[in-house]
Write a protein that holds these residues in place. Structure first.
Motif, PDB file in Angstrom:
ATOM      1  N   VAL A 183       0.831  -1.204   0.000  1.00  0.00           N
ATOM      2  CA  VAL A 183       0.000   0.000   0.000  1.00  0.00           C
ATOM      3  C   VAL A 183       0.873   1.264   0.000  1.00  0.00           C
ATOM      4  CG1 VAL A 183      -1.857   1.194   1.241  1.00  0.00           C
ATOM      5  CG2 VAL A 183      -1.757  -1.285   1.272  1.00  0.00           C
ATOM      6  N   GLN A 184       2.108   1.123   0.505  1.00  0.00           N
ATOM      7  CA  GLN A 184       3.002   2.284   0.614  1.00  0.00           C
ATOM      8  C   GLN A 184       3.177   2.997  -0.724  1.00  0.00           C
ATOM      9  OE1 GLN A 184       6.691   0.936   2.370  1.00  0.00           O
ATOM     10  NE2 GLN A 184       5.830   0.949   4.435  1.00  0.00           N
ATOM     11  N   ALA A 185       3.426   2.215  -1.780  1.00  0.00           N
ATOM     12  CA  ALA A 185       3.694   2.816  -3.089  1.00  0.00           C
ATOM     13  C   ALA A 185       2.487   3.591  -3.592  1.00  0.00           C
ATOM     14  CB  ALA A 185       4.088   1.736  -4.088  1.00  0.00           C
ATOM     15  N   GLN A 186       1.288   3.071  -3.327  1.00  0.00           N
ATOM     16  CA  GLN A 186       0.075   3.769  -3.779  1.00  0.00           C
ATOM     17  C   GLN A 186      -0.042   5.129  -3.117  1.00  0.00           C
ATOM     18  OE1 GLN A 186      -3.225   1.203  -2.848  1.00  0.00           O
ATOM     19  NE2 GLN A 186      -2.372  -0.515  -3.987  1.00  0.00           N
ATOM     20  N   VAL A 187       0.224   5.179  -1.815  1.00  0.00           N
ATOM     21  CA  VAL A 187       0.104   6.448  -1.093  1.00  0.00           C
ATOM     22  C   VAL A 187       1.192   7.420  -1.557  1.00  0.00           C
ATOM     23  CG1 VAL A 187       0.223   7.523   1.196  1.00  0.00           C
ATOM     24  CG2 VAL A 187      -1.056   5.412   0.884  1.00  0.00           C
ATOM     25  N   ILE A 188       2.394   6.911  -1.787  1.00  0.00           N
ATOM     26  CA  ILE A 188       3.473   7.777  -2.277  1.00  0.00           C
ATOM     27  C   ILE A 188       3.148   8.304  -3.671  1.00  0.00           C
ATOM     28  CG2 ILE A 188       5.900   7.761  -3.034  1.00  0.00           C
ATOM     29  CD1 ILE A 188       6.583   6.267  -0.534  1.00  0.00           C
ATOM     30  N   ASN A 189       2.609   7.441  -4.531  1.00  0.00           N
ATOM     31  CA  ASN A 189       2.210   7.902  -5.866  1.00  0.00           C
ATOM     32  C   ASN A 189       1.150   8.987  -5.789  1.00  0.00           C
ATOM     33  OD1 ASN A 189       3.972   6.208  -7.122  1.00  0.00           O
ATOM     34  ND2 ASN A 189       2.455   4.626  -7.576  1.00  0.00           N
ATOM     35  N   LEU A 190       0.199   8.809  -4.878  1.00  0.00           N
ATOM     36  CA  LEU A 190      -0.849   9.818  -4.706  1.00  0.00           C
ATOM     37  C   LEU A 190      -0.226  11.154  -4.287  1.00  0.00           C
ATOM     38  CD1 LEU A 190      -3.848  10.695  -4.400  1.00  0.00           C
ATOM     39  CD2 LEU A 190      -3.701   9.941  -2.016  1.00  0.00           C
ATOM     40  N   LEU A 191       0.702  11.094  -3.333  1.00  0.00           N
ATOM     41  CA  LEU A 191       1.339  12.335  -2.866  1.00  0.00           C
ATOM     42  C   LEU A 191       2.067  13.035  -4.014  1.00  0.00           C
ATOM     43  CD1 LEU A 191       2.672  11.132   0.605  1.00  0.00           C
ATOM     44  CD2 LEU A 191       1.000  12.952   0.232  1.00  0.00           C
ATOM     45  N   GLU A 192       2.734  12.253  -4.849  1.00  0.00           N
ATOM     46  CA  GLU A 192       3.447  12.844  -5.987  1.00  0.00           C
ATOM     47  C   GLU A 192       2.494  13.489  -6.979  1.00  0.00           C
ATOM     48  OE1 GLU A 192       6.080   9.594  -7.330  1.00  0.00           O
ATOM     49  OE2 GLU A 192       7.680  11.016  -6.814  1.00  0.00           O
ATOM     50  N   GLN A 193       1.383  12.810  -7.223  1.00  0.00           N
ATOM     51  CA  GLN A 193       0.393  13.327  -8.159  1.00  0.00           C
ATOM     52  C   GLN A 193      -0.203  14.636  -7.622  1.00  0.00           C
ATOM     53  OE1 GLN A 193      -2.993  10.655  -8.394  1.00  0.00           O
ATOM     54  NE2 GLN A 193      -4.243  12.496  -8.701  1.00  0.00           N
ATOM     55  N   LEU A 194      -0.498  14.664  -6.325  1.00  0.00           N
ATOM     56  CA  LEU A 194      -1.085  15.862  -5.716  1.00  0.00           C
ATOM     57  C   LEU A 194      -0.107  17.028  -5.734  1.00  0.00           C
ATOM     58  CD1 LEU A 194      -2.798  14.179  -2.646  1.00  0.00           C
ATOM     59  CD2 LEU A 194      -3.930  15.069  -4.689  1.00  0.00           C
ATOM     60  N   GLN A 195       1.177  16.702  -5.607  1.00  0.00           N
ATOM     61  CA  GLN A 195       2.199  17.754  -5.617  1.00  0.00           C
ATOM     62  C   GLN A 195       2.161  18.533  -6.917  1.00  0.00           C
ATOM     63  OE1 GLN A 195       6.349  16.440  -5.312  1.00  0.00           O
ATOM     64  NE2 GLN A 195       6.708  18.269  -4.088  1.00  0.00           N
ATOM     65  N   GLY A 196       2.049  17.799  -8.038  1.00  0.00           N
ATOM     66  CA  GLY A 196       1.977  18.452  -9.337  1.00  0.00           C
ATOM     67  C   GLY A 196       0.689  19.241  -9.503  1.00  0.00           C
TER      68      GLY A 196
END
Ligand SMILES: Nc1ncnc2c1ncn2[C@@H]1O[C@H](COP(=O)(O)OP(=O)(O)OP(=O)(O)O)[C@@H](O)[C@H]1O
Ligand SMILES: [Mg+2]
Length: 339
Positions: A192-205
């Motif tokens: 699940v970690q990677a999904q949450v990190i991907n979400l954070l990256e997407q939100l950053q942009g």
């Protein structure tokens, strides 16, 4: 490089140690954060790494104005914010939000998801007037990848990853410019970690966010960070770009942390030796003299016990020229490249 959105100068946070019940006497202090300086640039992710108790969360809390600094300065877009009070403090706080480590304990179990995410609007009604709040919360649920119809559910009805998405939605509610993520995935399953990190990256942009991303080890922040700072016992011991830290670390503590990182491509890193640190982390109430890392450092010499190494750029060329707080930072790189 983008302009700094946050500047931290010589930040200190000591917690007094007291004795006695009725008449409390101060007998010492926990030096949780002791003279830290760095910058966070607009739109970047700065990873902060270090072992348990080195002061990461305390640093985050002082930056969020949840704890008062003992000394030093915090500048948000050039304005000193560490001593603000009242309305001025409230206005600045809106811009710096936090996502916490444990989604199981950081969400109030008696509140609905809608109330949890919308709670910041109670303090800042100007962001979403009362009539618009339900819609605002549903939009936030959508943004973090949750069904907006879940608005009336309670935290226990969600998985760990979903709860962390709720925590992130809450962090986004006030449209902050900076989000401090304090070990946001440590309590989650690896899958699940990677999904949450991907979400954070997407939100950053999407929202032009600047992140401070706190973690225990270097492997988690590697993927997400533009720059990385390494902390040890209340001090920043090394800070630099991704490449500078992962390929050209000059501080022995960073090198030890790196040696513990699993290597994805064994052929690329042949010969990297595992460095096992001996001894426990000393108490931050009674740190070693001179260099704080010297009691566990295999390279320590006489000088390290008397002279505090400053975080400075050694006189070196190329990626090795980044801030490191070791007396031998310059020599170390030579040694490495010769090997
Ligand atoms: N409110 C407090 N009162 C007294 N001491 C505190 C307080 N908060 C933190 N400390 C101490 O300050 C030091 C730094 O703690 P902090 O929680 O910032 O570390 P950390 O790097 O976040 O650790 P972890 O990785 O375990 O979260 C520790 O020695 C801790 O016991
Ligand atoms: Mg912590």
């Amino acid at each position: 490089m983008a302009e700094p959105i946050l500047e931290v100068r010589n930040l200190v946070k000591y917690f007094p140690l007291t004795q006695g019940v009725l008449f409390k006497r101060q007998i010492g202090a926990v030096q949780a954060v002791d003279g830290i300086s760095f910058e966070l640039h607009k739109g970047e992710t700065l990873g902060i790494v270090g072992e348990s108790g080195c002061g990461k969360s305390t640093l985050a809390k002082v930056l969020m104005s949840l704890e008062r600094a003992t000394a030093g300065e915090v500048l948000f877009k050039g304005e000193e914010i560490s001593r603000l009070k009242g309305a001025a403090l409230k206005a600045v706080r809106r811009n710096i939000q936090m996502v916490f480590q444990d989604p199981y304990t950081s969400l109030n179990p008696r509140m609905t998801v809608g109330d949890i995410i919308g709670e910041p609007f109670e303090i800042h009604p100007e962001v979403a007037p009362k009539g618009d709040r339900r819609k605002a919360v549903q939009d936030l649920l959508d943004v973090v990848g949750l069904n907006p119809e879940y608005i009336n559910r309670y935290p226990h009805q969600f998985s760990g990853g979903q709860r962390q998405r709720i925590g992130i939605a809450r962090g986004l509610a006030l449209k902050p410019e900076i989000i401090i993520c304090d070990e946001p995935v440590s309590a989650l399953d690896v899958s699940v970690q990677a999904q949450v990190i991907n979400l954070l990256e997407q939100l950053q942009g999407e929202f032009d966010l600047s992140y401070m991303f706190i973690a225990h080890d270097l492997s988690i922040v590697r993927h997400i960070s533009d720059r990385v700072g390494v902390m040890y016992l209340g001090k920043m011991v090394e800070i630099g770009s991704d490449e500078q830290i992962y390929e050209h670390a000059t501080h022995p503590y960073t090198q030890a942390l790196l040696s513990a990182v699993p290597v994805p491509d064994p052929t690329g890193r042949e010969g990297r030796e595992r460095i096992i640190l001996s001894g426990d982390i000393p108490s931050p109430a009674n740190p070693p003299s001179g260099c704080r890392f010297r009691t566990r450092c295999w390279k320590a010499e006489e000088r390290c016990s008397t002279e505090l190494p400053l975080l400075a750029v050694p006189s070196l060329e190329g990626p090795a020229a980044h801030e490191s707080a070791c007396h031998f930072a310059a020599e170390r790189e030579v040694e490495q490249s010769a090997a």
